[in-house]
Design an enzyme around this catalytic site. Structure first.
Site, PDB file in Angstrom:
ATOM      1  CB  THR A 131      -0.903  -0.187   1.342  1.00 27.33           C
ATOM      2  OG1 THR A 131      -1.923  -1.146   1.130  1.00 27.33           O
ATOM      3  CG2 THR A 131      -1.762   1.302   1.506  1.00 27.33           C
ATOM      4  NE  ARG A 136     -10.355  -5.776   3.699  1.00 27.80           N
ATOM      5  CZ  ARG A 136      -9.206  -4.775   3.764  1.00 27.80           C
ATOM      6  NH1 ARG A 136      -8.629  -4.287   2.549  1.00 27.80           N
ATOM      7  NH2 ARG A 136      -8.566  -4.679   4.738  1.00 27.80           N
ATOM      8  N   GLY A 163     -11.175  -1.552   3.000  1.00 28.56           N
ATOM      9  CA  GLY A 163     -10.362  -1.550   4.219  1.00 28.56           C
ATOM     10  C   GLY A 163     -10.366  -0.087   4.562  1.00 28.56           C
ATOM     11  CG  ASP A 164      -6.622   0.958   6.479  1.00 31.35           C
ATOM     12  OD1 ASP A 164      -6.630   0.350   5.854  1.00 31.35           O
ATOM     13  OD2 ASP A 164      -5.690   1.689   7.056  1.00 31.35           O
ATOM     14  CB  THR A 209       0.669   0.808   5.327  1.00 31.41           C
ATOM     15  OG1 THR A 209       0.652  -0.487   4.779  1.00 31.41           O
ATOM     16  CG2 THR A 209       1.802   1.025   6.119  1.00 31.41           C
ATOM     17  N   GLY A 210      -1.487  -1.519   6.777  1.00 31.07           N
ATOM     18  CA  GLY A 210      -1.471  -2.458   7.474  1.00 31.07           C
ATOM     19  C   GLY A 210      -2.762  -3.294   7.329  1.00 31.07           C
ATOM     20  N   GLY A 224      -6.052  -3.801   7.623  1.00 36.08           N
ATOM     21  CA  GLY A 224      -7.182  -2.529   7.603  1.00 36.08           C
ATOM     22  C   GLY A 224      -8.119  -2.764   8.566  1.00 36.08           C
TER      23      GLY A 224
HETATM   24  N1  ASP Z   1      -4.560  -1.320   4.823  1.00 35.46           N
HETATM   25  C1  ASP Z   1      -4.732  -1.810   3.509  1.00 35.46           C
HETATM   26  C2  ASP Z   1      -6.155  -2.727   3.548  1.00 35.46           C
HETATM   27  O1  ASP Z   1      -6.240  -3.269   4.739  1.00 35.46           O
HETATM   28  C3  ASP Z   1      -3.422  -2.852   3.352  1.00 35.46           C
HETATM   29  C4  ASP Z   1      -2.159  -2.512   3.564  1.00 35.46           C
HETATM   30  O2  ASP Z   1      -1.996  -1.440   4.103  1.00 35.46           O
HETATM   31  O3  ASP Z   1      -1.436  -3.151   3.395  1.00 35.46           O
HETATM   32  O4  ASP Z   1      -6.610  -2.618   2.491  1.00 35.46           O
END
Ligand code: ASP
Length: 327
Positions: free
Chosen positions: A196, A224, A226-227, A247-248, A250
């Site tokens: 991301t 789906r 995400g954040d 990032t991570g 979500g």
């Molecule tokens: N945060 C992003 C999501 O959940 C993914 C990521 O940051 O790697 O869609």
């Protein structure tokens, strides 16, 4: 006499208002001071990756950072820097945004992006777009050309067409590396996700801006979200406090309203940027959930993560320029 005093007061008030607008739009208060932080995703990033791959990632991070730094050094706005940096990443298949977007469990691509202007909290986002090469630019158009904050799926793509953006065929987003990741994930050989992209900026006018763009998580259910496209979860910017891109995993960032909470801890509890970001990443989230990049209104920055690595970089007007992957 009374009327002329009223007229005088009106003239003073109106001219103060127009100076303020001018300063906000461009530059009576140009500080010549800027900070830009970027990320290319947090996650399980093996330190034993071949040197050639490591070099390629570091080169891309440096190229993206230079794009943003040049815009800011020439007196460009934070929003332009955020959009152009993230557009660059969206064209680089190494990152999970635009052309390198991960696959859903159905073998499709659904991308999310958001952007926010710390001057007045205006923001725009898109979710679940399947044919947009640069979701970050579409998010900016949602902010600037519609009364809404978030457009999703077909509605977002119809809006894109009405703005003159060409829809790409879904094959445009196919890459063999991401397909292999999907297959590994489905066979449970390998977990983990990264790529991301995000950017947070303080520009020379004292304005903060942030943006995030992603393909989401490999093997996610179609539909789906995400954040990353959710203002307050994956992205936030407020001139009173800070600009943040996360990032991570979500779902964890949504449950903890991470980006907004960094700002709120500063505004309501008087924490510094680092204290607020550390509180969210190390105390509220769990190990391996992810990380964030953030900059405050004085140009301080922080880039904490609780995963093994996070692709990231910083450049400032005082000459700092660094790109990194691990601690
Ligand atoms: N945060 C992003 C999501 O959940 C993914 C990521 O940051 O790697 O869609």
């Amino acid at each position: 006499m009374k009327i002329s005093r009223l007229a005088f007061t009106l003239i003073v008030v109106l001219s103060c208002a127009s100076i303020t607008n001018y300063a906000q739009d461009k530059a009576t208060f140009q500080t010549k001071k800027y900070t830009i932080v970027i990320h290319g995703g947090a996650g399980t990033i093996s330190q034993s990756m071949p040197d050639s791959i490591k070099e390629a990632y570091l080169n891309s991070l440096a190229a993206a950072l230079n794009i943003g730094k040049d815009i800011l050094a020439r007196g460009g706005t934070g929003l332009d820097a955020v959009e152009k940096v993230l557009s660059y990443f969206e064209s680089d298949p190494k990152f999970n945004a635009g052309i390198g977007a991960v696959y859903t469990s159905a073998g499709t691509h659904e991308m999310d992006a958001s952007i926010m202007d710390g001057r007045d909290l205006s923001c725009g986002a898109v979710a679940g777009v399947q044919h947009i090469a640069h979701p970050i630019s579409l998010a900016r158009l949602v902010m600037e050309k519609t009364p809404h904050v978030l457009l999703a799926y077909d509605g977002a793509e119809k809006f894109a067409q009405s703005m003159g953006i060409t829809l790409e065929p879904s094959t445009y987003f196919d890459t063999p590396e991401r397909l292999e990741q999907l297959h590994e994930m489905q066979k449970k050989i390998k977990e983990g996700n990264h790529g991301t992209v995000g950017c947070a900026v303080l520009d020379e006018y004292g304005n903060l801006a942030a943006g995030t763009s992603t393909g989401g998580m490999t093997n996610k259910m179609p539909g789906r979200i995400g954040d990353s496209p959710l203002i307050g979860d994956g992205t936030y910017a407020n001139n009173k406090t800070c600009a943040v891109s996360c990032t991570g995993w979500g779902e964890k960032f949504i449950k903890n309203t991470v980006a907004f909470n960094v700002s709120a801890l500063m505004e309501y509890k008087g924490m510094t940027l680092k204290e607020a970001a550390d509180e969210m990443i190390y105390k509220r989230l769990q190990p391996d959930d992810g990380g964030l990049i953030a900059v405050d209104r004085n140009g301080n920055y922080t880039m904490p993560f609780n995963t093994s690595g996070m692709f990231r970089g910083v450049a400032t007007s005082s000459g700092e320029f660094e790109v990194k992957i691990w601690k």
